[in-house]
Design an enzyme around this catalytic site. Structure first.
Site, PDB file in Angstrom:
ATOM      1  N   ARG A  92      50.419  35.536  46.032  1.00 62.18           N
ATOM      2  CA  ARG A  92      49.573  36.862  46.002  1.00 62.18           C
ATOM      3  C   ARG A  92      48.187  36.617  45.545  1.00 62.18           C
ATOM      4  O   ARG A  92      47.454  37.741  45.699  1.00 62.18           O
ATOM      5  CB  ARG A  92      50.379  37.575  44.383  1.00 62.18           C
ATOM      6  CG  ARG A  92      50.273  36.970  43.209  1.00 62.18           C
ATOM      7  CD  ARG A  92      50.402  38.056  42.170  1.00 62.18           C
ATOM      8  NE  ARG A  92      49.614  39.218  42.439  1.00 62.18           N
ATOM      9  CZ  ARG A  92      48.324  39.385  41.996  1.00 62.18           C
ATOM     10  NH1 ARG A  92      47.797  38.371  41.650  1.00 62.18           N
ATOM     11  NH2 ARG A  92      47.953  40.566  42.534  1.00 62.18           N
ATOM     12  N   CYS A 116      54.035  40.477  40.023  1.00 61.47           N
ATOM     13  CA  CYS A 116      54.384  39.246  40.006  1.00 61.47           C
ATOM     14  C   CYS A 116      55.045  39.176  38.732  1.00 61.47           C
ATOM     15  O   CYS A 116      55.442  39.905  38.033  1.00 61.47           O
ATOM     16  CB  CYS A 116      53.354  38.079  40.126  1.00 61.47           C
ATOM     17  SG  CYS A 116      52.369  38.020  38.713  1.00 61.47           S
ATOM     18  N   ARG A 121      49.727  43.747  38.188  1.00 64.56           N
ATOM     19  CA  ARG A 121      48.639  42.952  38.944  1.00 64.56           C
ATOM     20  C   ARG A 121      47.937  43.919  39.702  1.00 64.56           C
ATOM     21  O   ARG A 121      47.791  43.401  41.013  1.00 64.56           O
ATOM     22  CB  ARG A 121      49.224  41.726  39.674  1.00 64.56           C
ATOM     23  CG  ARG A 121      49.967  40.738  38.904  1.00 64.56           C
ATOM     24  CD  ARG A 121      49.265  40.044  37.746  1.00 64.56           C
ATOM     25  NE  ARG A 121      48.154  39.158  38.197  1.00 64.56           N
ATOM     26  CZ  ARG A 121      48.364  37.623  38.486  1.00 64.56           C
ATOM     27  NH1 ARG A 121      49.508  37.273  38.561  1.00 64.56           N
ATOM     28  NH2 ARG A 121      47.076  37.133  38.789  1.00 64.56           N
ATOM     29  N   PRO A 122      47.567  44.920  39.059  1.00 63.48           N
ATOM     30  CA  PRO A 122      46.620  45.963  40.146  1.00 63.48           C
ATOM     31  C   PRO A 122      45.447  45.206  40.611  1.00 63.48           C
ATOM     32  O   PRO A 122      44.767  44.289  40.361  1.00 63.48           O
ATOM     33  CB  PRO A 122      46.019  46.838  39.222  1.00 63.48           C
ATOM     34  CG  PRO A 122      46.532  46.418  37.787  1.00 63.48           C
ATOM     35  CD  PRO A 122      47.439  45.322  37.931  1.00 63.48           C
ATOM     36  N   ASP A 124      42.744  47.582  41.654  1.00 62.01           N
ATOM     37  CA  ASP A 124      41.844  48.757  41.728  1.00 62.01           C
ATOM     38  C   ASP A 124      40.143  48.107  41.520  1.00 62.01           C
ATOM     39  O   ASP A 124      39.359  48.532  41.974  1.00 62.01           O
ATOM     40  CB  ASP A 124      42.141  49.718  40.781  1.00 62.01           C
ATOM     41  CG  ASP A 124      42.138  49.143  39.232  1.00 62.01           C
ATOM     42  OD1 ASP A 124      42.724  47.932  39.024  1.00 62.01           O
ATOM     43  OD2 ASP A 124      41.584  49.585  38.171  1.00 62.01           O
ATOM     44  N   LEU A 125      40.115  46.932  40.668  1.00 63.58           N
ATOM     45  CA  LEU A 125      38.794  46.569  40.277  1.00 63.58           C
ATOM     46  C   LEU A 125      37.987  45.934  41.528  1.00 63.58           C
ATOM     47  O   LEU A 125      36.922  46.242  41.939  1.00 63.58           O
ATOM     48  CB  LEU A 125      38.677  45.580  39.212  1.00 63.58           C
ATOM     49  CG  LEU A 125      39.216  46.220  37.934  1.00 63.58           C
ATOM     50  CD1 LEU A 125      39.112  45.056  36.815  1.00 63.58           C
ATOM     51  CD2 LEU A 125      38.334  47.476  37.397  1.00 63.58           C
ATOM     52  N   ASP A 306      46.422  31.512  30.281  1.00 64.44           N
ATOM     53  CA  ASP A 306      47.155  30.512  30.673  1.00 64.44           C
ATOM     54  C   ASP A 306      47.711  29.294  29.944  1.00 64.44           C
ATOM     55  O   ASP A 306      48.690  28.544  30.248  1.00 64.44           O
ATOM     56  CB  ASP A 306      46.352  29.863  32.190  1.00 64.44           C
ATOM     57  CG  ASP A 306      46.056  30.801  33.185  1.00 64.44           C
ATOM     58  OD1 ASP A 306      45.248  30.711  33.997  1.00 64.44           O
ATOM     59  OD2 ASP A 306      46.599  32.218  33.162  1.00 64.44           O
ATOM     60  N   ARG A 398      53.433  25.111  42.136  1.00 63.30           N
ATOM     61  CA  ARG A 398      52.336  25.850  42.441  1.00 63.30           C
ATOM     62  C   ARG A 398      51.236  25.521  41.737  1.00 63.30           C
ATOM     63  O   ARG A 398      49.945  25.426  42.356  1.00 63.30           O
ATOM     64  CB  ARG A 398      52.580  27.311  42.071  1.00 63.30           C
ATOM     65  CG  ARG A 398      53.409  28.130  42.895  1.00 63.30           C
ATOM     66  CD  ARG A 398      53.607  29.537  42.583  1.00 63.30           C
ATOM     67  NE  ARG A 398      52.037  30.114  42.689  1.00 63.30           N
ATOM     68  CZ  ARG A 398      51.588  30.789  41.644  1.00 63.30           C
ATOM     69  NH1 ARG A 398      52.434  31.482  40.658  1.00 63.30           N
ATOM     70  NH2 ARG A 398      50.410  31.326  41.490  1.00 63.30           N
TER      71      ARG A 398
HETATM   72  C1  EPZ Z   1      42.784  34.579  37.544  1.00 64.92           C
HETATM   73  O1  EPZ Z   1      43.870  35.841  37.889  1.00 64.92           O
HETATM   74  C2  EPZ Z   1      43.828  33.379  37.446  1.00 64.92           C
HETATM   75  N1  EPZ Z   1      44.255  33.228  38.896  1.00 64.92           N
HETATM   76  C3  EPZ Z   1      45.084  33.575  36.519  1.00 64.92           C
HETATM   77  O2  EPZ Z   1      45.745  32.236  36.708  1.00 64.92           O
HETATM   78  C4  EPZ Z   1      44.454  33.654  35.118  1.00 64.92           C
HETATM   79  O3  EPZ Z   1      45.490  33.837  34.216  1.00 64.92           O
HETATM   80  C5  EPZ Z   1      43.617  35.036  35.090  1.00 64.92           C
HETATM   81  O4  EPZ Z   1      42.670  34.927  36.368  1.00 64.92           O
HETATM   82  C6  EPZ Z   1      42.957  35.324  33.749  1.00 64.92           C
HETATM   83  O5  EPZ Z   1      42.215  34.278  33.651  1.00 64.92           O
HETATM   84  C7  EPZ Z   1      43.556  32.634  39.678  1.00 64.92           C
HETATM   85  O6  EPZ Z   1      42.374  32.417  39.560  1.00 64.92           O
HETATM   86  C8  EPZ Z   1      44.013  32.239  41.120  1.00 64.92           C
HETATM   87  P1  EPZ Z   1      42.168  39.024  36.452  1.00 64.92           P
HETATM   88  P2  EPZ Z   1      43.208  37.332  38.291  1.00 64.92           P
HETATM   89  O7  EPZ Z   1      41.756  39.604  37.679  1.00 64.92           O
HETATM   90  O8  EPZ Z   1      42.102  36.982  39.022  1.00 64.92           O
HETATM   91  C9  EPZ Z   1      43.811  43.175  35.184  1.00 64.92           C
HETATM   92  C10 EPZ Z   1      47.492  30.936  36.674  1.00 64.92           C
HETATM   93  O9  EPZ Z   1      48.629  30.825  35.843  1.00 64.92           O
HETATM   94  N2  EPZ Z   1      43.368  43.825  36.473  1.00 64.92           N
HETATM   95  O10 EPZ Z   1      41.046  38.239  35.398  1.00 64.92           O
HETATM   96  O11 EPZ Z   1      44.465  38.112  38.679  1.00 64.92           O
HETATM   97  C11 EPZ Z   1      44.796  42.273  35.558  1.00 64.92           C
HETATM   98  O12 EPZ Z   1      46.321  43.293  35.568  1.00 64.92           O
HETATM   99  C12 EPZ Z   1      47.293  32.139  37.144  1.00 64.92           C
HETATM  100  O13 EPZ Z   1      46.808  29.901  37.251  1.00 64.92           O
HETATM  101  C13 EPZ Z   1      43.331  45.197  36.790  1.00 64.92           C
HETATM  102  O14 EPZ Z   1      43.576  45.944  35.989  1.00 64.92           O
HETATM  103  O15 EPZ Z   1      42.994  37.704  36.859  1.00 64.92           O
HETATM  104  C14 EPZ Z   1      45.246  41.643  34.213  1.00 64.92           C
HETATM  105  O16 EPZ Z   1      45.685  42.324  33.121  1.00 64.92           O
HETATM  106  C15 EPZ Z   1      47.792  33.485  36.593  1.00 64.92           C
HETATM  107  N3  EPZ Z   1      42.700  45.452  37.902  1.00 64.92           N
HETATM  108  C16 EPZ Z   1      43.644  41.326  33.900  1.00 64.92           C
HETATM  109  O17 EPZ Z   1      42.920  42.334  34.601  1.00 64.92           O
HETATM  110  C17 EPZ Z   1      42.265  44.475  38.832  1.00 64.92           C
HETATM  111  O18 EPZ Z   1      41.633  45.162  39.940  1.00 64.92           O
HETATM  112  C18 EPZ Z   1      43.350  39.716  34.250  1.00 64.92           C
HETATM  113  O19 EPZ Z   1      43.105  39.809  35.511  1.00 64.92           O
HETATM  114  C19 EPZ Z   1      42.208  43.144  38.482  1.00 64.92           C
HETATM  115  C20 EPZ Z   1      42.762  42.932  37.505  1.00 64.92           C
END
Ligand code: EPZ
Length: 419
Positions: A92, A116, A121-122, A124-125, A306, A398
């Site tokens: 994803r 997931c 996992r939106p 929108d940002l 994480d 993974r």
């Molecule tokens: C990255 O995910 C990492 N994945 C994640 O690692 C990690 O947990 C996360 O950053 C936080 O550090 C990769 O780098 C591939 P976010 P990401 O956007 O980018 C909300 C692992 O175990 N959000 O910082 O998806 C979201 O729902 C994985 O290695 C929105 O609301 O994380 C979450 O609550 C898991 N809208 C929060 O922000 C959006 O458009 C953090 O998400 C994007 C995110």
């Protein structure tokens, strides 16, 4: 072929080396699309997420291959701008390709990454930021389409320092006309690693690691570059937790200790003695585990989400209670049920988990619920009596390269049996 990982708890002793960071490789591989030429990425871990990313690059028309930790990508010709559902389902976090494909081809299409194990996992940002750069985005029956004849620099203020959204904006902004300023940007070390790769490709970008990142875009294509992936701070945290749980002493080399500051402080509070020099961390634990001050997951440099589940596994054997609050993802306690099967005493109320240490954990058959939930089970097994058999290893594979080999290097009986 299904497999099970059998781990017999017991004290550790030995030296291991951290692999390259999964969460740095993925956006850097997407960034190769911004240049026409050959990129050589070294210290790439042998993970299913990395191979899934290479499949996406090949689908888009690049040549991409993995050979002994070195990935070579030739992005001279990109013939497609879509990621099919099958590849999106496989990983994803492929949403990180959105900005790079849009920058390279002027359009991008992918099925919605969906939720997931961690929640909805939106994105929108991501989408609103790309719109700020001049892209039109549509969502039609689960397919996301983006179009942009031209991308224009803009100031973007993120309502949350999203790692993925920050990376997508950095990638798209490299091809935008003018300057893009990202405010409230994510500050994770993987963002800095992406910046150093983009700079090597010829991009003009600075500020990564701070909350304000500045990108001066240009229409001419960037060029291929060579880059060594930074060490995986979450893999490092996981094996430090394994040692803290098992007792004994380990040394982890090829790490950046300051990237693990929050976790090191929690583990030393739990009774571990930790020394960190440039490039290596040593951890020893001979005293009984103590509980930690409340753990609240936060964006970097706060306590990393994480590492929440591996650290929680350590606390299941502490002489006292530790409270965890998961502030980043809406459901990241799925590992609690499996830890309870081993005898852990954990009460979950919404985003709070209350971990009361118990005298012993018993090895039994448990299954991975997600990547870091699987890491927690490996850590718990290190401090359990008897053999723990962990199934659904696809989650662990993974993000952890052959963990049975790493644990064996630490003197632990760990074997992967194909069933
Ligand atoms: C990255 O995910 C990492 N994945 C994640 O690692 C990690 O947990 C996360 O950053 C936080 O550090 C990769 O780098 C591939 P976010 P990401 O956007 O980018 C909300 C692992 O175990 N959000 O910082 O998806 C979201 O729902 C994985 O290695 C929105 O609301 O994380 C979450 O609550 C898991 N809208 C929060 O922000 C959006 O458009 C953090 O998400 C994007 C995110």
């Amino acid at each position: 072929m299904e497999a099970v990982l059998n781990i017999t708890g017991g004290p550790v002793s030995g030296t291991i080396r951290a692999h390259g960071a999964k969460n740095s490789v993925l956006p850097i591989l997407a960034a190769t699309l911004l240049g026409k030429g050959v990129s050589i990425i070294s210290n790439c871990p042998d993970l299913t997420d990395v191979h899934a990313t290479l499949k996406i690059l090949c689908h888009l028309g690049c040549k991409a291959e993995y050979d002994g930790g070195i990935v070579t990508v030739d992005s001279s010709s990109v013939t497609r701008s879509d990621i099919p559902e099958s590849l999106m389902r496989e990983m994803r976090s492929s949403v990180i390709f959105l900005g790079a494909i849009l920058a390279r081809t002027g359009q991008a299409e992918m099925s919605h990454p969906g939720g997931c194990e961690l929640g909805t996992r939106p994105i929108d940002l991501h989408l609103s930021a790309l719109q700020s750069l001049g892209a039109e985005t549509f969502e039609v029956s689960g397919i996301i389409k983006c179009k942009a004849k031209r991308l224009y620099g803009n100031e973007i203020i993120l309502s949350f320092p999203s790692v993925g959204a920050t990376e997508n904006i950095m990638l798209a902004a490299c091809a935008a006309d003018g300057v893009t300023i990202i405010k409230n940007a994510a500050r994770e070390p993987e963002i800095e690693d992406l910046q150093s790769f983009l700079t090597a490709m010829g991009a003009k970008i600075d500020g990564a690691g701070t909350s304000t990142i500045r990108v001066s875009g240009s229409k001419e294509k960037l060029r291929g570059a060579a880059h060594r992936i930074l060490p995986d701070r979450i893999e490092t945290a996981t094996y430090l937790c394994a040692a803290a749980m098992a007792g004994g002493k380990i040394r982890i080399e090829d790490v950046v200790p300051e990237h693990n500051a929050a976790v090191l402080s929690a583990l030393s509070e739990a009774g571990c003695s930790i020394t960190a020099e440039s490039g290596a961390i040593e951890l020893a634990r001979y005293k009984p585990l103590r509980p930690m001050h409340p753990i609240r997951t936060m964006p970097y440099p706060g306590f990393p989400t994480d590492a929440q589940s591996p650290v929680m596994a350590v606390c299941t054997r502490a002489e006292g209670t530790t409270v965890f609050t998961e502030n980043i993802f809406e459901s990241r306690f799925r590992h609690v049920g499996e830890l309870a099967r081993m005898g852990a005493d954990i009460r979950v109320e919404g985003r709070v988990a209350i971990v009361s240490g118990v005298g012993k954990l018993s090895g039994t058959r448990v299954k991975c619920t997600d990547l870091r939930g699987g890491a927690a089970l490996m850590v718990a097994a290190m401090g359990a009596e008897g053999v723990t058999s962990i199934t659904d290893l696809r989650h662990i594979d993974r993000g952890y390269e052959r963990p049975e080999e790493v644990l064996t290097q630490l003197g632990v009986k760990a074997e992967r049996i194909e069933i």
